[in-house]
Design a protein around this motif. Sequence first.
Motif: not given
Lengths: 277, 285
Positions: A205, A209, A254-255, A258, A261-262
């Motif tokens: 993660r 990033g 980017g959000l 993320d 990935m979450n």
Amino acid sequence: MSRAKSPFSPAAVLRGALVPMLVVALWQGLSMSGLINPVVLPSPVAVVERWWAYLLPPDPYDPAQGSWFLWALSGEMLFDAWSSLYRVVLGFAVGAGLALPLGLAMGGKPRIYALMDPLLQILRPIPPIAYIPLAILWFGLGNAPAVFLIAIGAFFPVLMNTIAGVRHVDGIYLRAARNLGVGRTTMFIRVILPAATPYILAGARIGIGTAFIVVIVSEMIAVNSGLGFRILEAREFMWSDKIIAGMFTIGLLGLAIDIGMNRLNNHLLRWHRGLEN
Amino acid sequence: MTPMLKTIADGQPAAWTGAGTAPVQISVRGVEKSFTAGAQPIVALKDIDLDIRKGEFVCLLGPSGCGKSTLLNAVAGFQPPTRGTVNVDGRLITEPGPDRGMVFQEYALFPWMTVAQNVAFGLEIKTMPKAEIAERVEWLLGKLHLQDFRNRYPKDLSGGMRQRVAIARVLALDSPILLMDEPFGALDALTRRTLQDELLRIWEEVGKTILFVTHSIEESIYLADRIIVMTYRPGTIKRDVQVEMPRPRDASAPEFNRLKRELSQMVMEEQQRFSQDEIRSVTAD
């Protein structure tokens, strides 16, 4: 962990939207006051208009050109976002793909660790950005130097966390597995690797990033597509509304990464304690 | 249904108590184990000679620090003794193996595997055919009342349930010997009694040799054919007590209480030495 009733209840949405709305209202008021040159700070309305234009296909739909679906995706923004995402995924795959086996070996074998650690400790503090001149010298312009830089950005977080993950495997699992008659290879694949996944995924993660930061930077220097390229290009035309529209898109991508990935984390670590979000 | 697990000596009735005439299975000879903790050498075990017969249920009883877990670990092959030997079925023990299944107090389930996967793991290591594994796992889940939990992860289970899974996991191996290191120590009293009864039921059915570490006097009397009381540092065998009471044992029976009183006295002597030692080491720091 206690949670609010629902993140989408009307009250929650209202509360969440309050600060952004205030900021936008302030911004709009500021640009309408005429105190600030619109080239320096365009109005939010102009930014939204530009963002919309950036998203939509440049030409009207022509049935002779073929599929409606492809036409809908032919906007500049989607092409840029796709280019950036492609580089992130490819660079991350290369970096993490090298870091994972090396990290497993270094975490599991003190001799390999002793051998590799000094070099890695010297290389690790060098920011990926510092590799730009070398990357261009080695790979020229285009996707190759960008992927190289992104791979470096993703490599170290995954490596360090994989090493830590292997080293922190609770001895009780190893004892239980040895008691069941587990040999060395199976121990690694079926016990040590899964036991280390919480660490490895935390590293992944961080790595993705970093990869996302590096992709924007590398697009500003080495390629002529992608979100990073587009905002730099917009600066040359003094299109500040497009710069901000591009930045906003970078934020959204980017959000999205993320969130993805979450989701992956939550799925892979569904067995793990204390994972409630 | 054919029995899934081998029973002990041939021709033994399924429900039997005592193994008075069965051959010796675990043979501990002259075992000594010393550690160094800081500058202080600690003799955890000294002059241990112990024979355990096939099918016997033996409890190692004593206060903290008496070396009972160290002895169990020596039999398990996790910590080879400094001196002396451990033989199982005439074979010298040098490393852990699936012939001596271990149940840990901390359960030691693999948290990334479901209940069924945990139970199946040891069988996959043995490269047993898939269909056979599935059948054996199903049978064990039934035996330990875990059918409804087969797809759960250990984090979603209570302590008692986790220990059931751990027991099913070692039973899957069908090892002739079960080593249990205070397996019920972390459970509440009611869960503990339920699992003790289940363990006895399974033991009577499949007839394993069990070496069971506990510091609970009552637990040892409730379960064991034979109780080995150990001394505190150096860990030696203080007394070897045969428990003749028929099962199921009644913890309120006079016999039970007489034995309990007797054992309490022995254990408390050692416990006192342990606490004195502890106080001394604290004041010395």
